[in-house]
Design an enzyme around this catalytic site. Structure first.
Site, PDB file in Angstrom:
ATOM      1  N   ASP A   1       3.692  10.552  -1.591  1.00 51.48           N
ATOM      2  CA  ASP A   1       3.800   9.501  -0.719  1.00 51.48           C
ATOM      3  C   ASP A   1       2.857   9.703   0.279  1.00 51.48           C
ATOM      4  O   ASP A   1       2.598  10.824   0.827  1.00 51.48           O
ATOM      5  CB  ASP A   1       5.346   9.461  -0.300  1.00 51.48           C
ATOM      6  CG  ASP A   1       6.368   9.041  -1.284  1.00 51.48           C
ATOM      7  OD1 ASP A   1       5.841   8.371  -2.330  1.00 51.48           O
ATOM      8  OD2 ASP A   1       7.617   8.843  -1.141  1.00 51.48           O
TER       9      ASP A   1
ATOM     10  N   ASP B   1       9.572  14.742  -2.593  1.00 50.60           N
ATOM     11  CA  ASP B   1       8.339  14.205  -3.295  1.00 50.60           C
ATOM     12  C   ASP B   1       7.690  15.593  -3.653  1.00 50.60           C
ATOM     13  O   ASP B   1       7.500  16.511  -2.982  1.00 50.60           O
ATOM     14  CB  ASP B   1       7.419  13.505  -2.178  1.00 50.60           C
ATOM     15  CG  ASP B   1       8.241  12.298  -1.725  1.00 50.60           C
ATOM     16  OD1 ASP B   1       8.838  11.557  -2.386  1.00 50.60           O
ATOM     17  OD2 ASP B   1       8.013  12.147  -0.619  1.00 50.60           O
TER      18      ASP B   1
ATOM     19  N   ARG C   1       5.573   1.714  -8.757  1.00 48.50           N
ATOM     20  CA  ARG C   1       4.799   2.081  -7.534  1.00 48.50           C
ATOM     21  C   ARG C   1       3.759   2.855  -7.815  1.00 48.50           C
ATOM     22  O   ARG C   1       3.715   3.872  -7.724  1.00 48.50           O
ATOM     23  CB  ARG C   1       6.013   3.014  -6.601  1.00 48.50           C
ATOM     24  CG  ARG C   1       7.123   1.999  -6.126  1.00 48.50           C
ATOM     25  CD  ARG C   1       8.161   2.931  -5.312  1.00 48.50           C
ATOM     26  NE  ARG C   1       9.274   2.338  -4.944  1.00 48.50           N
ATOM     27  CZ  ARG C   1      10.067   2.841  -4.122  1.00 48.50           C
ATOM     28  NH1 ARG C   1      10.015   4.142  -3.974  1.00 48.50           N
ATOM     29  NH2 ARG C   1      11.349   2.063  -3.803  1.00 48.50           N
TER      30      ARG C   1
ATOM     31  N   ASP D   1      12.673  12.036  -6.381  1.00 45.56           N
ATOM     32  CA  ASP D   1      11.850  11.124  -5.607  1.00 45.56           C
ATOM     33  C   ASP D   1      10.518  10.606  -5.969  1.00 45.56           C
ATOM     34  O   ASP D   1      10.273  10.403  -6.972  1.00 45.56           O
ATOM     35  CB  ASP D   1      11.882  11.723  -4.145  1.00 45.56           C
ATOM     36  CG  ASP D   1      11.828  10.430  -2.932  1.00 45.56           C
ATOM     37  OD1 ASP D   1      11.738   9.455  -3.175  1.00 45.56           O
ATOM     38  OD2 ASP D   1      11.665  11.290  -1.827  1.00 45.56           O
TER      39      ASP D   1
END
Length: 436
Positions: free
Chosen positions: A259, A216, A314, A255
């Protein structure tokens, strides 16, 4: 035609590193002179303001204020002084990619051999590769990936502010690891997503298998009181549309962009741009019992005044957490799937947001039901028209009925704009280079 409207609650005004002398001291919960490195999260500004608030490195003494221009300088500055308050000023673009992917590969690793060995026609789709020995193509891939992992990741200590200098500061290919610490601020930086040189093939991930990648741009892992503000997250010159496919699946080399996982808590993401990416943000990364034991009661996150542009999904997908998402602008593009993923035991509040959808994209797709969980959605606009997101979802996707009412009411908010005003406000002020 009815108008989308809301109420305004408060309007707020606005490795050797070079050690800089910075005057002034910091006290909690107030703004400071001395530039954005001394600024702290305002009172009531989302979940990161809860309790002790978020001050980052605002209290740093002159010996712990750094200006860095290289990845090596950046890592050295982070390591200096442990968890003593520090301000790391990033000037220009810091390249964390390394020389090239070949430089990370261990002797003997060969991608063509990897593809031949694990071709589903040979290997099948019922067994993953976790048990492969070190000398196998998968073992050599793991060892190569470990080299890249050590290079592109940077551990951020507690009581740190990382801030871009001017309008063109940021990272190319970096992965900031905010893990197990408290009190971190990341502002005014552009992040071009790391490109995973060694994705892993998992034949058991869905019926068709999947390529899974790491890194990430930033991950908040088990940390508390984190503020990301006026940052830009993008895939740069390597969007997913440019990558090839193998075994009939996209060779996924990205990715997430941001997050929030593993019991992290009290996070505010404000005035950021998240764009040109597939799976952008996770809040909670698994439904498993072991993960639930860590995440339940945590993952309290606020998203406000962010621009989500040309994402597939997302934004965010939520498990467990009490997530407040208001005054964001969502601009959907080609390949749009959904914005909010409603997952395991999530308590999502979606209010005063604006959505710009292309022709053919139904408003019912804005919410995606993954698990049975209630959601509060009020005073949102879709293409300028007031829209009850839960009602339109339930009408357009009758097989995935969502219950209304997240069961809590956010109180940690500062400025709240009318949703019809959100595109004009957010599009011109969000992202790196727009810090006031």
């Amino acid at each position: 035609m009815p108008k989308c409207h809301g109420r305004v609650i408060v309007a707020l005004a606005g490795c050797t590193a070079l050690v800089l002398a910075v005057s002034g001291t910091a006290s909690a919960r107030t703004a400071h002179l001395g530039g954005p490195g001394r600024q702290v999260l305002p009172d009531e500004d989302g979940w990161a303001a809860y309790g002790t608030g978020t001050t980052g490195g605002a209290a740093a003494d002159p010996a712990h204020v750094y200006t860095v221009t290289t990845w090596e300088q950046f890592k050295a500055a982070l390591a200096d002084g442990g968890s003593a308050p520090k301000i790391v000023r990033v000037k220009g673009t810091v390249d964390a990619d390394g020389p090239d992917c070949a430089s990370f590969a261990v002797p003997g690793y060969d991608f063509a051999t990897y593809l031949k060995t694990y071709d589903p026609a040979v290997w099948g789709r019922s067994t993953n590769l976790d048990g492969e020995p070190d000398g196998s193509p998968e073992g050599l891939r793991r060892a190569s990936a470990a080299h890249q992992d050590a290079y592109v990741k940077a551990d951020i200590p507690a009581n740190t502010t990382i801030v871009g200098v001017g309008r063109n500061a940021g990272f190319q290919g970096a992965s900031l690891q905010i893990k197990g610490v408290d009190n971190v601020i990341v502002r005014n930086l552009s992040f071009v997503s790391p490109l995973d040189c060694f994705p892993q093939w998992d034949p058991t991930d869905t019926a068709d298998g999947n390529w899974n990648s790491e890194y990430d741009s930033a991950v908040i892992h088990g940390s508390t009181h984190v503020w990301t503000d006026h940052d830009t997250f993008t895939d740069g010159d390597h969007p997913d549309s440019t990558v090839p496919s193998y075994y009939g699946r996209i060779y996924q080399q990205h990715d997430g962009e941001l997050d929030v996982v593993k019991g992290a808590d009290y996070v505010t993401a404000s005035w950021n741009v998240f764009e040109d990416h597939d799976k952008a943000i996770l809040v909670g990364n698994s439904d498993s019992a072991s993960t639930a034991a860590v995440d339940r009661g945590h993952l309290k996150v606020t998203f406000h005044h962010n621009l989500f542009r040309n994402l597939v999904e997302r934004a965010p997908r939520v498990r467990f957490g009490q997530v407040d998402s208001y005054n964001n602008h969502f601009v959907a593009g080609d390949g749009y799937s959904y914005s909010y993923g409603i997952g395991m035991e999530s308590q999502l509040v979606v209010e005063h947001n604006a959505f710009t959808l292309p022709a053919g994209a139904g408003a019912g797709s804005i919410l995606k039901k993954w698990k049975e969980a209630p959601v509060t959605a009020a005073d949102n606009c879709v293409n300028g028209a007031p829209t009850d997101l839960v009602a339109v979802h339930n009408a357009q996707v009758p097989g995935e009925i969502l219950p209304s009412g997240a069961g809590w009411t956010p109180v940690l908010r500062t400025r709240v704009d009318r949703p019809r005003a959100v595109p004009g406000v957010v599009d011109h002020r969000a992202g790196a280079g727009h810090l006031r």
